[in-house]
Design an enzyme around this catalytic site. Structure first.
Site, PDB file in Angstrom:
ATOM      1  CG  ASP A   8      70.459 -16.403  -7.814  1.00 63.89           C
ATOM      2  OD1 ASP A   8      70.819 -16.572  -6.645  1.00 63.89           O
ATOM      3  OD2 ASP A   8      69.372 -16.819  -8.268  1.00 63.89           O
ATOM      4  CG  HIS A  48      73.002 -18.216  -2.629  1.00 59.43           C
ATOM      5  ND1 HIS A  48      72.892 -16.849  -2.492  1.00 59.43           N
ATOM      6  CD2 HIS A  48      71.985 -18.597  -3.437  1.00 59.43           C
ATOM      7  CE1 HIS A  48      71.845 -16.433  -3.184  1.00 59.43           C
ATOM      8  NE2 HIS A  48      71.284 -17.466  -3.777  1.00 59.43           N
ATOM      9  CG  HIS A  97      66.782 -14.332  -4.928  1.00 62.02           C
ATOM     10  ND1 HIS A  97      67.461 -14.152  -3.746  1.00 62.02           N
ATOM     11  CD2 HIS A  97      67.346 -15.413  -5.515  1.00 62.02           C
ATOM     12  CE1 HIS A  97      68.382 -15.089  -3.612  1.00 62.02           C
ATOM     13  NE2 HIS A  97      68.338 -15.869  -4.682  1.00 62.02           N
ATOM     14  CG  ASP A 142      68.246 -19.023  -2.900  1.00 59.81           C
ATOM     15  OD1 ASP A 142      67.454 -19.961  -2.653  1.00 59.81           O
ATOM     16  OD2 ASP A 142      68.759 -18.858  -4.019  1.00 59.81           O
TER      17      ASP A 142
END
Length: 1088
Positions: free
Chosen positions: A45, A427, A43, A158
């Site tokens: 970001d 997000h 993951h 997420d």
């Protein structure tokens, strides 16, 4: 990503490791046993705590370098790649030719799978659907151009809650299954117990099953694995440890590296994994278990990860009969294929979303709906700027193919802003949940991109101007300040544009030297400047020039065209000290509204919609929620969470008032002070209504009250709201939009804890409340949190400033100590429901895509004919919206097979971007049944709409992101109780059908517009069992219906498609040509 306060620190989060049945020693699956799909992932970001550049340096580049290497070392190994921004940066700046070749092979073998495929994993609560589509289109275009692949599954693990617009978005993009994770904690618990974490989601009430999608909700372990392993005080399955910033360690030793898999630990690891696999399996209906192996910032050292996982996989599979479990490396696609092959009847979920999101009673994630309001506003302005620049550039290229501007360089300017707008949809981007340095990264990229696009637009305007006027201009022509105003919508717009000037002695002239109605008044921004309001009527996708001429004296022409507003000042008033409230009222009116102001409080008292003569009592005040900052004293608010100490309290006791009255614009200026003694106000509201001269179409302009607010700087630990209180009997029922796409009904609910926060919802563009006589609509140019805390009340959170002593927030600088002043805008519409329904959709588009004003100096020549004005300006019906008109510039052809062959041969176009193909999207604005007239299907004359672009050689209908020809798009069908009762059929619907395309130039290209589930042939009616084929449609023809009697409708594309006929059972599809609301996407090829 944000971790709740009750979770351990980030470095304690582990990864669950699953094994592959193809690993050495596999004995085969145990009969009736569980099959676990281990999905390796990282993951990553695009922002949040660290900038993109910092992340690339510290770990992100190493993820793709090491994954590529390790997948080539073990044929059983797999990996999924999600956000494309990091991958594209690695591909263009880091990857060697050898690594690129290896990636091509891994993709071909299905061992490296691109999931979602957008630039980022976008937020679902506060993003606009147009921007979601943009970032998906950017990523999908790159993937298809580079690898010939089109993502078919989502991995939305997420985002903080799930919107009902997202499943429709992914279905229209060609996805076969959707995966989410973060939903309300108590709802997830109930769904786990009932084994209801998987369902078929019909996210759009209008599209229903035509764009439904199978949806998987991750269980309570989400996309990371449990942190505790009983045999170690370190996290388990986390063998490469956690990434270090700013630099990777030179010795390769990272913090919290899990205990290696050895002879001593192998059995312990296996027992721990199997136990957790079985725990998860109990929450789902099949024997297939999804096991995410990964977490934030993982697989930067894939070698140590796979080196430990491989023997663990082999051990479990060698003992599969004992464990009752087999495990295998897998992609998300592998898992969903297995689920799809099961003979299971799935439940159907309707259009209800999963918002808001809570992780425990006092952790409600509704604060981020408003966090960093300035960033939210900049992001939406950048999106609107890009929208305008795209259509202006597309028209310039097609109409001026030999123009002097460099087309590839101009496209790069657009692509710069495309990237920036896509990036901020992350997000932890537009949500306002990032650190200050990441916020600065987003803002810098957006501002640089907007500057580049505005320079491009100015260059286009100048080039067209000089090309068309060079023979008419005389030497020594007067040069003067000029506002060039571009309307990016496909409707004619009448509105006011505002220009800042330094003298009240001005008048405005159009291109022909005729005076233009205008008004000048003192500015709300500066005491040394003036706001010049210019009444502009501009056709769709066109621009007008307005010259601003300084006058030495107040000339007669000036008196007739440009008026000066008068200012009426009222003293400060206190609501507490007033005993006569509501008795001394005075009106502020235009033709549509009469606003009564209370002289004793300086507050609004009521609004009358004059056509219906309905009056609603309306009062607006600023309030503040006070929040706790000390964890020892209770729950806190932060970037994500909204946890008020109690009810909101009045933010001011004293209100000052000015009325700026003019012939065209009347402005109510209210200033809100803490008390009589303070000099400066913390809040201000500027409310404007417009009076439209005869001869102008001012329907939309008249029927809105524009409100601009000035909020801040706030005191620490305050959350500011604007509360509008009315006498509407709304029952505390509120309607808010999902991503500017569809509306959700929100019923106030009482909770044991945190009731205020849990009744907050995101408003991206629209919110309204109503009773049986009137509706009050709020339209916004940025996202906010919104709630109804009382009957007839609607409150909008405008700003937040917070600090707390939560160590995790402090360490990552996520306390939201936002000292800025914000200036959000709301438009108010009030009236009977039929009136507001007819107005609000066009009005919200008018707010979202306001005319772009480019100010400069151009020669003035009153004799010049306005020849540059676009002839045959495109105009769509009021229920349709031109969602995009752009030249993507992708370097791939229409033929998928040919494209794949070229990629396999290593052939890539090196001639630069393709400028001859235009991407056009049109959407219906209204839901089925929302309005008796405007919800009806609409026929569009494409030839008329597009004639200004040149001759259209071919038109292709494409999927949402443009990578699929819909005739090749066959999405999976999922067995549901509804379909089972009807019987499964090969064809679900009769689709849009077309006969031969007969444009002025064609080479055997045909156009078929149909709902993308089953692809029917172009020349023959493709029928459900109840339909009979009538052969080639060379003339307008209706199918014959032999089943239940449904209304049949016929519509033709006029001109361009000649007599082509499109027919289907109306009551099944609820629409014709452009179903409501639905996007249609076309490639326009060979435009000349």
């Amino acid at each position: 990503m944000r971790l709740p306060a009750w979770l351990p620190p980030l470095w304690l989060l582990p990864l669950w490791l699953l094994s592959s049945p193809r690993a050495s020693g596999l004995r085969g699956r145990a009969p009736g046993g569980l099959r676990a799909f281990v999905v390796p992932h990282s993951h990553m970001d695009v922002g949040w705590v660290y900038t993109v550049q910092e992340s690339m340096h510290a770990y992100a580049a190493n993820v793709y370098t090491s994954v590529t290497e390790e997948l080539n070392r073990g044929k059983q190994r797999k990996f999924i790649a999600v956000e494309q921004e990091f991958f594209r940066l690695w591909w263009s700046r880091v990857a060697t030719d050898t690594q690129k070749h290896q990636v091509h092979q891994l993709v071909k073998e299905g061992r490296l799978e691109f999931i979602i495929g957008g630039q980022v994993m976008h937020d679902e609560a506060v993003t606009h659907i147009d921007d979601q589509i943009l970032q998906l289109t950017e990523g999908h275009g790159f993937l298809y151009e580079t690898f010939g692949v089109r993502p078919q599954f989502s991995w939305h693990v997420d985002p903080f809650g799930a919107s009902a617009a997202t499943p429709t978005l992914f279905a229209l993009a060609g996805f076969n299954a959707h995966l989410i994770s973060r939903i309300d904690y108590d709802l997830k618990e109930d769904m786990q117990k009932a084994k209801e974490l998987q369902f078929v989601w019909q996210g759009s009430p209008s599209l229903a099953e035509s764009q439904e999608i199978f949806t998987h909700v991750m269980d309570q372990y989400s996309y990371c694995t449990p942190s505790h392993v009983p045999f170690s005080n370190r996290s388990g399955f986390y063998w490469n440890g956690i990434a270090l910033f700013p630099n990777p360690p030179e010795d390769g030793v990272y913090p919290n590296m899990s205990v290696p898999v050895t002879d001593a630990s192998l059995s312990l690891y296996a027992q721990t994994m199997v136990a957790n696999i079985k725990e998860r399996a109990a929450w789902f209906r099949t024997q297939d278990v999804l096991w995410p192996w990964g977490c934030d910032k993982q697989f930067f050292n894939s070698s140590v990860q796979f080196a430990n996982m491989d023997p663990l996989l082999a051990y479990i599979n060698n003992h599969s009969e004992e464990f009752g479990v087999t495990v295998e490396y897998a992609t998300v696609g592998d898992y969903f294929h297995a689920i799809h092959d099961r003979d299971v009847t799935w439940s159907i979920r309707n259009q209800q979303d999963f918002l808001p999101y809570s992780t425990e009673p006092f952790q409600t994630w509704t604060g981020f709906y408003t966090s960093r309001s300035s960033l939210k506003g900049i992001a939406r302005r950048a999106s609107s700027c890009l929208y305008a620049g795209e259509s202006m550039f597309a028209q310039y290229v097609l109409k001026n193919p030999r123009g002097p501007l460099s087309k590839p360089e101009s496209l790069e300017q657009l692509q710069k802003l495309r990237w920036a707008v896509s990036e901020v949809q992350h997000h932890d981007g537009i949500t306002g949940t990032e650190s200050p340095k990441v916020r600065d990264m987003y803002v810098d990229n957006l501002m640089e991109g907007m500057l580049a696009v505005k320079k491009l637009m100015a260059s286009i305007i100048l080039d067209v101007f000089w090309a068309e006027k060079k023979e008419e201009l005389q030497a020594g022509s007067e040069v003067g300040p000029c506002a060039v105003v571009y309307n990016p919508l496909a409707w004619t717009v009448t509105t006011f544009v505002t220009v800042t000037v330094h003298s009240p002695g001005v008048m405005v002239l159009d291109e022909s030297g005729h005076p233009v109605p205008a008004q000048i008044q003192n500015s709300t921004y500066s005491q040394s400047t003036y706001d010049l309001y210019i009444l502009a009527t501009i056709e769709g996708l066109s621009y007008r020039r307005y010259y601003i001429k300084t006058t030495g004296k107040f000339e007669e022409a000036h008196q007739e065209s440009t008026s000066i507003a008068r200012v009426f000042q009222f003293g400060r008033k206190s609501k507490k000290s007033s005993h006569y409230s509501g008795k001394r009222l005075f009106p502020v009116t235009n033709e549509c509204y009469s606003i009564l102001m209370d002289r004793d409080t300086n507050l609004m008292h009521s609004i009358t919609e004059r056509e219906s003569n309905q009056t609603v009592q309306v009062t607006q005040q600023f309030l503040e929620y006070k929040v706790n900052a000390d964890l020892e004293h209770g729950p806190i608010s932060d970037n994500y969470l909204f946890t008020p100490d109690g009810s909101a309290v009045q933010a001011s006791d004293v209100v000052g008032l000015e009325i700026v009255a003019g012939k065209l614009v009347t402005e109510i200026r209210q200033y809100f002070y803490r008390n009589f003694t303070v000099k400066d106000y913390t809040y201000a509201a500027y409310s404007r209504i417009y009076s439209i001269p005869k001869g102008y179409d001012g329907k939309l302009l008249c029927h809105r009250i524009e409100q601009e607010y000035r909020v801040g700087p706030l005191d620490l630990n305050r959350e500011a709201v604007l509360r509008t209180s009315t006498d509407l009997n709304s029952g505390q029922v509120l309607y808010t939009d999902n991503n500017g796409y569809q509306m959700q009904r929100r019923t106030y609910r009482a909770y044991v804890n945190n009731t205020v926060a849990r009744n907050y919802y995101p408003m991206v563009q629209t919110a309204f409340m109503e009773d049986n006589r009137s509706r009050l609509v709020l339209l916004s140019e940025r996202s906010h949190g919104v709630s109804s805390q009382g009957n007839g009340q609607i409150e909008v959170m405008l700003h937040r400033r917070l600090w707390n002593n939560f160590e995790w927030d402090l360490n990552y600088n996520l306390t939201l100590n936002d000292t800025s002043v914000v200036r959000p805008t709301l438009w108010l519409l009030l009236g009977p429901k039929p009136v507001t329904t007819a107005l609000y959709q066009m009005s919200r588009m008018a707010l979202e895509h306001r005319p772009v004003v480019i100010f400069g100096e151009l020669p003035i020549n009153n004799q010049m004919p306005p020849g540059y004005l676009q002839k045959d300006a495109p105009t769509l019906p009021s229920s349709l919206h031109l969602q995009i008109l752009s030249i993507p510039g992708w370097q791939y052809g229409c033929n998928h097979t040919e494209h794949l062959q070229n990629l396999q041969k290593g052939h890539r176009k090196e001639s630069g971007p393709d400028l001859s193909r235009v991407l056009l999207r049109i959407c219906h604005l209204y839901e089925v049944g929302e309005d008796p007239d405007l919800s009806q299907p609409v026929a569009v004359n494409l030839k008329s709409l597009l004639q200004s672009l040149g001759t259209v050689a071919s038109v292709e209908e494409r999927s949402l992101t443009g990578t699929w020809d819909v005739k090749d798009l066959n999405r999976w069908r999922w067995k549901t109780a509804k379909l089972e009762s009807q019987g499964l059929r090969n064809h679900r619907f009769i689709h849009f059908l077309s006969g031969p395309l007969r444009p002025s130039r064609t080479s055997g290209t045909y156009f078929a517009s149909r709902l993308p589930i089953y692809c029917s042939t172009v020349h023959r009616v493709s029928c459900c069992p109840a339909w009979t084929s009538l052969g080639p449609l060379t003339t307008p023809t209706l199918c014959s219906w032999t089943g239940p009697q449904h209304s049949l409708k016929r519509a033709s594309f006029l001109g361009l498609l000649d007599s082509s006929c499109y027919v289907f059972p109306f009551s099944l599809l609820n629409s014709i040509l452009f179903p409501s609301p639905l996007y249609f996407f076309f490639w326009l090829s060979g435009v000349k």
